[in-house]
Design a protein around this motif. Structure first.
Motif, PDB file in Angstrom:
ATOM      1  N   PHE A  81       0.825  -1.202   0.000  1.00 12.15           N
ATOM      2  CA  PHE A  81       0.000   0.000   0.000  1.00 12.15           C
ATOM      3  C   PHE A  81       0.868   1.264   0.000  1.00 12.15           C
ATOM      4  N   ARG A  82       2.146   1.123  -0.276  1.00 11.49           N
ATOM      5  CA  ARG A  82       3.068   2.249  -0.131  1.00 11.49           C
ATOM      6  C   ARG A  82       2.787   3.348  -1.155  1.00 11.49           C
ATOM      7  N   TYR A  83       2.428   2.969  -2.357  1.00 14.89           N
ATOM      8  CA  TYR A  83       2.268   3.948  -3.425  1.00 14.89           C
ATOM      9  C   TYR A  83       0.809   4.134  -3.839  1.00 14.89           C
ATOM     10  N   VAL A  84      -0.079   3.969  -2.893  1.00 12.00           N
ATOM     11  CA  VAL A  84      -1.498   4.189  -3.174  1.00 12.00           C
ATOM     12  C   VAL A  84      -2.068   5.136  -2.124  1.00 12.00           C
ATOM     13  N   ASP A  85      -2.939   6.026  -2.558  1.00  9.68           N
ATOM     14  CA  ASP A  85      -3.638   6.897  -1.617  1.00  9.68           C
ATOM     15  C   ASP A  85      -4.783   6.162  -0.951  1.00  9.68           C
ATOM     16  N   ASN A  86      -5.507   5.367  -1.735  1.00  6.86           N
ATOM     17  CA  ASN A  86      -6.597   4.551  -1.206  1.00  6.86           C
ATOM     18  C   ASN A  86      -6.340   3.108  -1.631  1.00  6.86           C
ATOM     19  N   SER A  87      -6.323   2.219  -0.663  1.00  4.75           N
ATOM     20  CA  SER A  87      -6.008   0.819  -0.954  1.00  4.75           C
ATOM     21  C   SER A  87      -7.218   0.014  -1.384  1.00  4.75           C
ATOM     22  N   GLY A  88      -8.407   0.589  -1.323  1.00  2.87           N
ATOM     23  CA  GLY A  88      -9.627  -0.119  -1.706  1.00  2.87           C
ATOM     24  C   GLY A  88     -10.833   0.604  -1.150  1.00  2.87           C
ATOM     25  N   ILE A  89     -11.959  -0.075  -1.141  1.00  4.08           N
ATOM     26  CA  ILE A  89     -13.178   0.502  -0.588  1.00  4.08           C
ATOM     27  C   ILE A  89     -13.857  -0.509   0.313  1.00  4.08           C
ATOM     28  N   LEU A  90     -14.695  -0.017   1.185  1.00  2.00           N
ATOM     29  CA  LEU A  90     -15.541  -0.835   2.047  1.00  2.00           C
ATOM     30  C   LEU A  90     -16.958  -0.299   1.933  1.00  2.00           C
ATOM     31  N   ALA A  91     -17.912  -1.181   1.685  1.00  2.00           N
ATOM     32  CA  ALA A  91     -19.287  -0.745   1.440  1.00  2.00           C
ATOM     33  C   ALA A  91     -20.263  -1.619   2.207  1.00  2.00           C
ATOM     34  N   PHE A  92     -21.368  -0.996   2.615  1.00  2.00           N
ATOM     35  CA  PHE A  92     -22.474  -1.702   3.251  1.00  2.00           C
ATOM     36  C   PHE A  92     -23.625  -1.816   2.256  1.00  2.00           C
ATOM     37  N   MET A  93     -24.243  -2.996   2.235  1.00  2.00           N
ATOM     38  CA  MET A  93     -25.384  -3.268   1.366  1.00  2.00           C
ATOM     39  C   MET A  93     -26.487  -3.909   2.178  1.00  2.00           C
ATOM     40  N   CYS A  94     -27.706  -3.830   1.634  1.00  2.31           N
ATOM     41  CA  CYS A  94     -28.811  -4.565   2.248  1.00  2.31           C
ATOM     42  C   CYS A  94     -28.800  -5.989   1.710  1.00  2.31           C
ATOM     43  N   ASP A  95     -29.668  -6.845   2.239  1.00  2.00           N
ATOM     44  CA  ASP A  95     -29.684  -8.240   1.791  1.00  2.00           C
ATOM     45  C   ASP A  95     -30.272  -8.399   0.392  1.00  2.00           C
ATOM     46  N   HIS A  96     -30.744  -7.291  -0.209  1.00  2.00           N
ATOM     47  CA  HIS A  96     -31.194  -7.327  -1.600  1.00  2.00           C
ATOM     48  C   HIS A  96     -30.114  -6.831  -2.549  1.00  2.00           C
ATOM     49  N   LEU A  97     -28.880  -6.671  -1.984  1.00  2.00           N
ATOM     50  CA  LEU A  97     -27.693  -6.279  -2.756  1.00  2.00           C
ATOM     51  C   LEU A  97     -27.813  -4.878  -3.354  1.00  2.00           C
ATOM     52  N   HIS A  98     -28.455  -3.980  -2.607  1.00  2.00           N
ATOM     53  CA  HIS A  98     -28.469  -2.566  -2.952  1.00  2.00           C
ATOM     54  C   HIS A  98     -27.492  -1.837  -2.027  1.00  2.00           C
ATOM     55  N   PHE A  99     -26.607  -1.057  -2.618  1.00  2.00           N
ATOM     56  CA  PHE A  99     -25.684  -0.278  -1.789  1.00  2.00           C
ATOM     57  C   PHE A  99     -26.458   0.763  -0.992  1.00  2.00           C
ATOM     58  N   ARG A 100     -26.091   0.913   0.257  1.00  2.15           N
ATOM     59  CA  ARG A 100     -26.721   1.912   1.099  1.00  2.15           C
ATOM     60  C   ARG A 100     -26.147   3.290   0.781  1.00  2.15           C
ATOM     61  N   PRO A 101     -26.980   4.312   0.652  1.00  2.47           N
ATOM     62  CA  PRO A 101     -26.473   5.658   0.342  1.00  2.47           C
ATOM     63  C   PRO A 101     -25.522   6.153   1.423  1.00  2.47           C
ATOM     64  N   GLY A 102     -24.403   6.701   1.014  1.00  4.97           N
ATOM     65  CA  GLY A 102     -23.446   7.279   1.944  1.00  4.97           C
ATOM     66  C   GLY A 102     -22.724   6.282   2.821  1.00  4.97           C
ATOM     67  N   ALA A 103     -22.750   5.000   2.457  1.00  6.64           N
ATOM     68  CA  ALA A 103     -22.158   3.963   3.302  1.00  6.64           C
ATOM     69  C   ALA A 103     -20.981   3.273   2.620  1.00  6.64           C
ATOM     70  N   THR A 104     -20.308   3.953   1.734  1.00  9.04           N
ATOM     71  CA  THR A 104     -19.105   3.430   1.082  1.00  9.04           C
ATOM     72  C   THR A 104     -17.944   4.344   1.424  1.00  9.04           C
ATOM     73  N   VAL A 105     -16.857   3.759   1.915  1.00  8.74           N
ATOM     74  CA  VAL A 105     -15.716   4.548   2.374  1.00  8.74           C
ATOM     75  C   VAL A 105     -14.451   4.047   1.694  1.00  8.74           C
ATOM     76  N   ASP A 106     -13.473   4.935   1.596  1.00  7.46           N
ATOM     77  CA  ASP A 106     -12.153   4.572   1.084  1.00  7.46           C
ATOM     78  C   ASP A 106     -11.320   3.964   2.202  1.00  7.46           C
ATOM     79  N   LEU A 107     -10.523   2.956   1.861  1.00  6.03           N
ATOM     80  CA  LEU A 107      -9.604   2.329   2.812  1.00  6.03           C
ATOM     81  C   LEU A 107      -8.199   2.861   2.554  1.00  6.03           C
TER      82      LEU A 107
END
Length: 341
Positions: A292-318
Protein backbone atom coordinates in the motif's frame (compact mmCIF):
# COMPACT_ATOMS: atom_id res chain seq x y z
CA UNK A 1 -30.11 14.97 -52.17
CA UNK A 2 -30.29 14.18 -48.46
CA UNK A 3 -29.83 10.57 -47.39
CA UNK A 4 -31.35 11.26 -43.96
CA UNK A 5 -34.66 12.65 -45.23
CA UNK A 6 -37.44 10.27 -46.36
CA UNK A 7 -37.72 9.96 -50.13
CA UNK A 8 -34.18 11.15 -50.94
CA UNK A 9 -35.39 13.12 -53.93
CA UNK A 10 -32.65 15.04 -55.74
CA UNK A 11 -33.08 18.82 -55.76
CA UNK A 12 -30.95 21.82 -56.55
CA UNK A 13 -28.61 23.09 -53.86
CA UNK A 14 -30.69 26.19 -53.12
CA UNK A 15 -33.87 24.15 -52.58
CA UNK A 16 -32.00 21.61 -50.44
CA UNK A 17 -30.78 24.37 -48.14
CA UNK A 18 -34.26 25.90 -47.92
CA UNK A 19 -35.88 22.53 -47.09
CA UNK A 20 -33.38 21.99 -44.26
CA UNK A 21 -34.14 25.24 -42.48
CA UNK A 22 -35.08 23.31 -39.33
CA UNK A 23 -32.86 20.28 -40.03
CA UNK A 24 -29.41 21.85 -39.80
CA UNK A 25 -27.51 18.66 -38.89
CA UNK A 26 -28.27 16.60 -42.00
CA UNK A 27 -25.57 15.76 -44.51
CA UNK A 28 -26.15 16.54 -48.17
CA UNK A 29 -25.03 14.11 -50.87
CA UNK A 30 -23.83 16.36 -53.71
CA UNK A 31 -22.99 15.11 -57.19
CA UNK A 32 -19.50 16.23 -58.18
CA UNK A 33 -19.62 14.84 -61.73
CA UNK A 34 -18.39 11.36 -60.84
CA UNK A 35 -20.09 10.36 -57.58
CA UNK A 36 -22.10 11.68 -54.62
CA UNK A 37 -19.98 13.19 -51.86
CA UNK A 38 -21.11 14.27 -48.41
CA UNK A 39 -21.17 17.95 -47.66
CA UNK A 40 -22.25 20.07 -44.70
CA UNK A 41 -25.09 22.54 -45.24
CA UNK A 42 -22.88 25.44 -44.21
CA UNK A 43 -20.74 24.87 -47.30
CA UNK A 44 -23.68 26.13 -49.35
CA UNK A 45 -24.38 29.24 -47.30
CA UNK A 46 -26.73 27.73 -44.72
CA UNK A 47 -26.83 29.64 -41.42
CA UNK A 48 -28.25 28.10 -38.24
CA UNK A 49 -30.47 30.88 -36.80
CA UNK A 50 -31.59 30.68 -33.16
CA UNK A 51 -34.74 32.01 -31.54
CA UNK A 52 -37.00 32.46 -34.57
CA UNK A 53 -37.90 28.93 -35.70
CA UNK A 54 -35.17 28.84 -38.31
CA UNK A 55 -35.69 32.38 -39.61
CA UNK A 56 -33.08 35.11 -39.30
CA UNK A 57 -33.38 37.47 -36.35
CA UNK A 58 -34.58 40.90 -37.55
CA UNK A 59 -32.28 42.64 -35.06
CA UNK A 60 -28.95 41.21 -36.19
CA UNK A 61 -26.45 44.10 -36.30
CA UNK A 62 -25.53 45.17 -39.82
CA UNK A 63 -22.32 43.61 -40.99
CA UNK A 64 -22.09 41.03 -38.19
CA UNK A 65 -21.09 37.68 -39.71
CA UNK A 66 -22.29 34.34 -38.31
CA UNK A 67 -20.09 32.43 -35.88
CA UNK A 68 -18.14 29.40 -37.02
CA UNK A 69 -19.52 26.71 -34.77
CA UNK A 70 -18.61 23.03 -34.31
CA UNK A 71 -21.47 20.69 -33.38
CA UNK A 72 -20.91 17.03 -32.56
CA UNK A 73 -24.04 15.03 -33.44
CA UNK A 74 -24.69 11.30 -33.55
CA UNK A 75 -24.13 11.35 -37.32
CA UNK A 76 -20.76 13.12 -37.28
CA UNK A 77 -18.97 16.39 -36.54
CA UNK A 78 -20.50 19.42 -38.25
CA UNK A 79 -18.76 22.71 -38.99
CA UNK A 80 -21.73 25.06 -39.10
CA UNK A 81 -22.45 28.77 -39.26
CA UNK A 82 -24.54 29.96 -36.31
CA UNK A 83 -26.27 33.25 -35.55
CA UNK A 84 -27.78 34.07 -32.15
CA UNK A 85 -30.96 36.03 -31.54
CA UNK A 86 -30.28 39.74 -30.92
CA UNK A 87 -33.78 40.92 -30.00
CA UNK A 88 -34.21 43.23 -26.96
CA UNK A 89 -34.85 41.15 -23.86
CA UNK A 90 -33.31 38.09 -25.51
CA UNK A 91 -32.16 35.12 -23.47
CA UNK A 92 -28.50 34.47 -22.80
CA UNK A 93 -26.48 32.60 -25.38
CA UNK A 94 -26.29 29.60 -23.06
CA UNK A 95 -30.07 29.53 -22.72
CA UNK A 96 -30.56 29.86 -26.48
CA UNK A 97 -28.31 26.85 -27.09
CA UNK A 98 -29.89 24.66 -24.42
CA UNK A 99 -33.39 25.39 -25.73
CA UNK A 100 -32.48 23.76 -29.04
CA UNK A 101 -30.78 20.79 -27.30
CA UNK A 102 -27.21 21.98 -27.77
CA UNK A 103 -24.95 21.37 -24.77
CA UNK A 104 -21.95 23.75 -24.87
CA UNK A 105 -18.42 22.53 -24.25
CA UNK A 106 -17.54 25.65 -22.23
CA UNK A 107 -19.13 28.82 -20.89
CA UNK A 108 -16.43 31.15 -22.22
CA UNK A 109 -16.38 31.91 -25.95
CA UNK A 110 -18.75 29.10 -26.84
CA UNK A 111 -17.70 27.71 -30.21
CA UNK A 112 -18.30 23.99 -29.68
CA UNK A 113 -21.44 22.17 -28.58
CA UNK A 114 -22.81 18.64 -28.39
CA UNK A 115 -26.38 17.68 -29.16
CA UNK A 116 -28.39 16.11 -26.37
CA UNK A 117 -29.04 13.20 -28.73
CA UNK A 118 -25.36 12.29 -28.92
CA UNK A 119 -24.95 12.67 -25.15
CA UNK A 120 -27.94 10.41 -24.52
CA UNK A 121 -26.60 7.95 -27.08
CA UNK A 122 -23.24 7.85 -25.32
CA UNK A 123 -24.92 7.43 -21.94
CA UNK A 124 -26.79 4.33 -23.13
CA UNK A 125 -23.82 3.02 -25.09
CA UNK A 126 -21.52 3.32 -22.09
CA UNK A 127 -23.99 1.62 -19.74
CA UNK A 128 -24.81 -1.27 -22.10
CA UNK A 129 -21.68 -1.96 -24.14
CA UNK A 130 -19.09 -0.41 -21.76
CA UNK A 131 -17.42 1.33 -24.71
CA UNK A 132 -14.92 3.96 -23.64
CA UNK A 133 -15.45 7.66 -24.28
CA UNK A 134 -12.49 7.80 -26.62
CA UNK A 135 -13.81 4.94 -28.77
CA UNK A 136 -17.23 6.58 -28.98
CA UNK A 137 -15.79 9.92 -30.07
CA UNK A 138 -13.60 8.24 -32.67
CA UNK A 139 -16.66 6.46 -34.13
CA UNK A 140 -18.56 9.75 -34.39
CA UNK A 141 -15.55 11.35 -36.07
CA UNK A 142 -15.44 8.52 -38.61
CA UNK A 143 -19.05 9.30 -39.57
CA UNK A 144 -17.91 12.72 -40.82
CA UNK A 145 -16.65 13.29 -44.40
CA UNK A 146 -13.06 12.11 -44.62
CA UNK A 147 -11.92 14.84 -47.00
CA UNK A 148 -12.39 17.54 -44.36
CA UNK A 149 -10.08 17.62 -41.31
CA UNK A 150 -11.90 17.00 -38.03
CA UNK A 151 -10.51 18.63 -34.90
CA UNK A 152 -10.14 16.40 -31.86
CA UNK A 153 -13.03 17.05 -29.47
CA UNK A 154 -12.33 14.16 -27.10
CA UNK A 155 -11.46 16.20 -24.00
CA UNK A 156 -14.35 18.59 -24.56
CA UNK A 157 -16.75 15.68 -24.94
CA UNK A 158 -15.35 13.99 -21.83
CA UNK A 159 -16.19 17.02 -19.67
CA UNK A 160 -19.58 17.67 -21.26
CA UNK A 161 -20.65 14.03 -20.95
CA UNK A 162 -19.71 13.98 -17.28
CA UNK A 163 -21.69 17.13 -16.49
CA UNK A 164 -24.63 15.93 -18.57
CA UNK A 165 -24.72 12.62 -16.69
CA UNK A 166 -24.66 14.46 -13.36
CA UNK A 167 -27.52 16.75 -14.39
CA UNK A 168 -29.48 13.71 -15.57
CA UNK A 169 -29.00 12.03 -12.18
CA UNK A 170 -30.15 15.15 -10.34
CA UNK A 171 -33.22 15.40 -12.57
CA UNK A 172 -34.16 11.75 -12.07
CA UNK A 173 -33.74 12.09 -8.32
CA UNK A 174 -36.63 14.58 -8.30
CA UNK A 175 -34.75 17.40 -6.60
CA UNK A 176 -36.15 20.05 -8.94
CA UNK A 177 -39.68 19.24 -7.74
CA UNK A 178 -38.66 18.53 -4.12
CA UNK A 179 -39.62 14.86 -4.35
CA UNK A 180 -38.45 13.17 -1.15
CA UNK A 181 -38.51 9.63 0.18
CA UNK A 182 -38.78 9.10 3.96
CA UNK A 183 -35.43 8.21 5.44
CA UNK A 184 -33.44 9.49 2.43
CA UNK A 185 -31.44 12.69 2.38
CA UNK A 186 -33.37 15.24 0.25
CA UNK A 187 -30.10 16.08 -1.54
CA UNK A 188 -29.30 12.47 -2.37
CA UNK A 189 -29.36 11.36 -6.00
CA UNK A 190 -29.35 7.63 -5.22
CA UNK A 191 -32.19 5.17 -5.73
CA UNK A 192 -33.02 3.41 -2.45
CA UNK A 193 -33.95 -0.24 -2.18
CA UNK A 194 -37.73 -0.31 -2.54
CA UNK A 195 -37.91 -3.82 -1.04
CA UNK A 196 -36.38 -2.88 2.30
CA UNK A 197 -38.90 -1.67 4.88
CA UNK A 198 -39.25 2.12 4.82
CA UNK A 199 -41.69 3.61 7.36
CA UNK A 200 -44.28 6.01 5.92
CA UNK A 201 -43.46 4.71 2.45
CA UNK A 202 -43.99 0.98 1.89
CA UNK A 203 -45.19 -0.26 5.28
CA UNK A 204 -48.80 -0.53 6.54
CA UNK A 205 -49.94 2.18 8.90
CA UNK A 206 -50.25 -0.26 11.82
CA UNK A 207 -46.88 -1.94 11.32
CA UNK A 208 -45.78 -0.92 14.83
CA UNK A 209 -48.59 -3.06 16.26
CA UNK A 210 -47.21 -6.21 14.66
CA UNK A 211 -46.88 -9.13 17.14
CA UNK A 212 -43.37 -9.86 18.34
CA UNK A 213 -43.22 -13.17 16.52
CA UNK A 214 -43.79 -11.35 13.20
CA UNK A 215 -41.59 -8.30 13.76
CA UNK A 216 -38.84 -9.96 11.73
CA UNK A 217 -40.85 -9.06 8.63
CA UNK A 218 -39.84 -5.42 9.12
CA UNK A 219 -36.19 -5.84 9.95
CA UNK A 220 -33.19 -4.67 7.97
CA UNK A 221 -30.31 -6.99 7.15
CA UNK A 222 -26.98 -5.43 6.18
CA UNK A 223 -23.79 -6.96 4.90
CA UNK A 224 -20.38 -5.38 4.37
CA UNK A 225 -17.37 -6.25 2.28
CA UNK A 226 -14.17 -4.69 1.05
CA UNK A 227 -12.62 -4.60 -2.40
CA UNK A 228 -8.85 -4.17 -2.73
CA UNK A 229 -8.91 -3.97 -6.51
CA UNK A 230 -10.43 -0.48 -6.49
CA UNK A 231 -7.25 1.38 -5.58
CA UNK A 232 -6.29 5.00 -6.15
CA UNK A 233 -2.63 5.30 -7.06
CA UNK A 234 -0.46 8.07 -5.66
CA UNK A 235 0.06 10.45 -8.56
CA UNK A 236 -0.30 14.15 -9.32
CA UNK A 237 -3.98 14.99 -9.61
CA UNK A 238 -5.66 17.59 -11.75
CA UNK A 239 -6.69 20.43 -9.45
CA UNK A 240 -9.73 21.08 -11.65
CA UNK A 241 -10.89 17.44 -11.52
CA UNK A 242 -13.46 17.84 -8.78
CA UNK A 243 -16.30 15.59 -7.67
CA UNK A 244 -19.79 16.68 -8.68
CA UNK A 245 -21.69 14.55 -6.15
CA UNK A 246 -19.75 14.95 -2.91
CA UNK A 247 -22.00 13.63 -0.14
CA UNK A 248 -24.93 13.14 -2.53
CA UNK A 249 -24.41 9.53 -3.60
CA UNK A 250 -22.76 6.45 -2.08
CA UNK A 251 -19.31 7.59 -0.93
CA UNK A 252 -18.66 9.34 2.36
CA UNK A 253 -17.20 12.83 1.77
CA UNK A 254 -13.41 12.72 2.06
CA UNK A 255 -13.14 15.62 4.50
CA UNK A 256 -15.66 14.07 6.92
CA UNK A 257 -13.85 10.73 6.83
CA UNK A 258 -10.48 12.42 7.39
CA UNK A 259 -11.73 14.41 10.37
CA UNK A 260 -13.26 11.30 11.91
CA UNK A 261 -10.11 9.22 11.53
CA UNK A 262 -7.90 11.99 12.91
CA UNK A 263 -10.11 12.25 15.97
CA UNK A 264 -10.28 8.49 16.47
CA UNK A 265 -6.61 7.71 15.95
CA UNK A 266 -5.06 10.77 17.62
CA UNK A 267 -4.30 12.74 14.49
CA UNK A 268 -2.58 9.91 12.59
CA UNK A 269 -5.38 9.76 10.04
CA UNK A 270 -5.37 5.97 9.85
CA UNK A 271 -5.20 2.85 11.99
CA UNK A 272 -2.16 0.61 12.08
CA UNK A 273 -2.56 -3.02 11.16
CA UNK A 274 -0.42 -4.35 14.00
CA UNK A 275 -2.86 -3.18 16.64
CA UNK A 276 -5.77 -5.29 15.38
CA UNK A 277 -6.70 -8.27 17.57
CA UNK A 278 -10.30 -8.87 16.49
CA UNK A 279 -10.71 -12.27 14.81
CA UNK A 280 -13.27 -10.73 12.47
CA UNK A 281 -10.46 -8.85 10.74
CA UNK A 282 -8.13 -11.72 9.92
CA UNK A 283 -7.75 -10.33 6.44
CA UNK A 284 -6.05 -7.28 7.91
CA UNK A 285 -3.22 -9.34 9.41
CA UNK A 286 -2.65 -11.22 6.16
CA UNK A 287 -2.11 -8.04 4.15
CA UNK A 288 1.40 -6.78 3.50
CA UNK A 289 1.46 -3.13 4.40
CA UNK A 290 4.28 -2.54 1.93
CA UNK A 291 2.00 -3.09 -1.03
CA UNK A 292 0.00 0.00 0.00
CA UNK A 293 3.07 2.25 -0.13
CA UNK A 294 2.27 3.95 -3.43
CA UNK A 295 -1.50 4.19 -3.17
CA UNK A 296 -3.64 6.90 -1.62
CA UNK A 297 -6.60 4.55 -1.21
CA UNK A 298 -6.01 0.82 -0.95
CA UNK A 299 -9.63 -0.12 -1.71
CA UNK A 300 -13.18 0.50 -0.59
CA UNK A 301 -15.54 -0.84 2.05
CA UNK A 302 -19.29 -0.75 1.44
CA UNK A 303 -22.47 -1.70 3.25
CA UNK A 304 -25.38 -3.27 1.37
CA UNK A 305 -28.81 -4.56 2.25
CA UNK A 306 -29.68 -8.24 1.79
CA UNK A 307 -31.19 -7.33 -1.60
CA UNK A 308 -27.69 -6.28 -2.76
CA UNK A 309 -28.47 -2.57 -2.95
CA UNK A 310 -25.68 -0.28 -1.79
CA UNK A 311 -26.72 1.91 1.10
CA UNK A 312 -26.47 5.66 0.34
CA UNK A 313 -23.45 7.28 1.94
CA UNK A 314 -22.16 3.96 3.30
CA UNK A 315 -19.10 3.43 1.08
CA UNK A 316 -15.72 4.55 2.37
CA UNK A 317 -12.15 4.57 1.08
CA UNK A 318 -9.60 2.33 2.81
CA UNK A 319 -6.07 3.50 3.50
CA UNK A 320 -4.48 0.21 4.53
CA UNK A 321 -6.85 -2.68 5.19
CA UNK A 322 -10.34 -3.28 6.53
CA UNK A 323 -10.28 -1.49 9.89
CA UNK A 324 -13.00 -0.67 12.35
CA UNK A 325 -12.54 3.08 11.95
CA UNK A 326 -13.90 3.13 8.40
CA UNK A 327 -16.36 0.33 9.16
CA UNK A 328 -17.88 2.22 12.08
CA UNK A 329 -18.42 5.34 10.00
CA UNK A 330 -19.88 3.39 7.08
CA UNK A 331 -22.24 1.47 9.37
CA UNK A 332 -23.46 4.69 10.97
CA UNK A 333 -24.21 6.07 7.51
CA UNK A 334 -26.01 2.86 6.51
CA UNK A 335 -28.26 3.16 9.57
CA UNK A 336 -29.32 6.73 8.83
CA UNK A 337 -33.05 7.00 8.23
CA UNK A 338 -33.84 3.72 10.00
CA UNK A 339 -34.48 5.15 13.46
CA UNK A 340 -38.15 4.10 13.52
CA UNK A 341 -37.24 0.48 12.83
Amino acid sequence: RCRECPGREATCTRCAVRLHRNLPLHWLSVWNGDYFERRDLSQFGFVFYLGHHGDACPNIPIGQPPIKFVILHDNGVHSTLLQYCHCPGRRSRLSQLLRIDLFPATLDRIETAFTCQVLERFHLDFDVSKRSTQDFVRIVEQLSPHDDPVLDRYRDFLIAARIYRHLTSVKRAGRRFHITIPGRDPMSITVPCMTCPIPDFNLPEDWKDTPDELRYLYRLVFCADGNYSLQKKSKPADEFDIALTTGEAFFVPEHLMRDFLNQKFNGKGKQTVNGITCTGFKVARTQRTGKFRYVDNSGILAFMCDHLHFRPGATVDLHTTETWGQADYALAAALMGTEQL
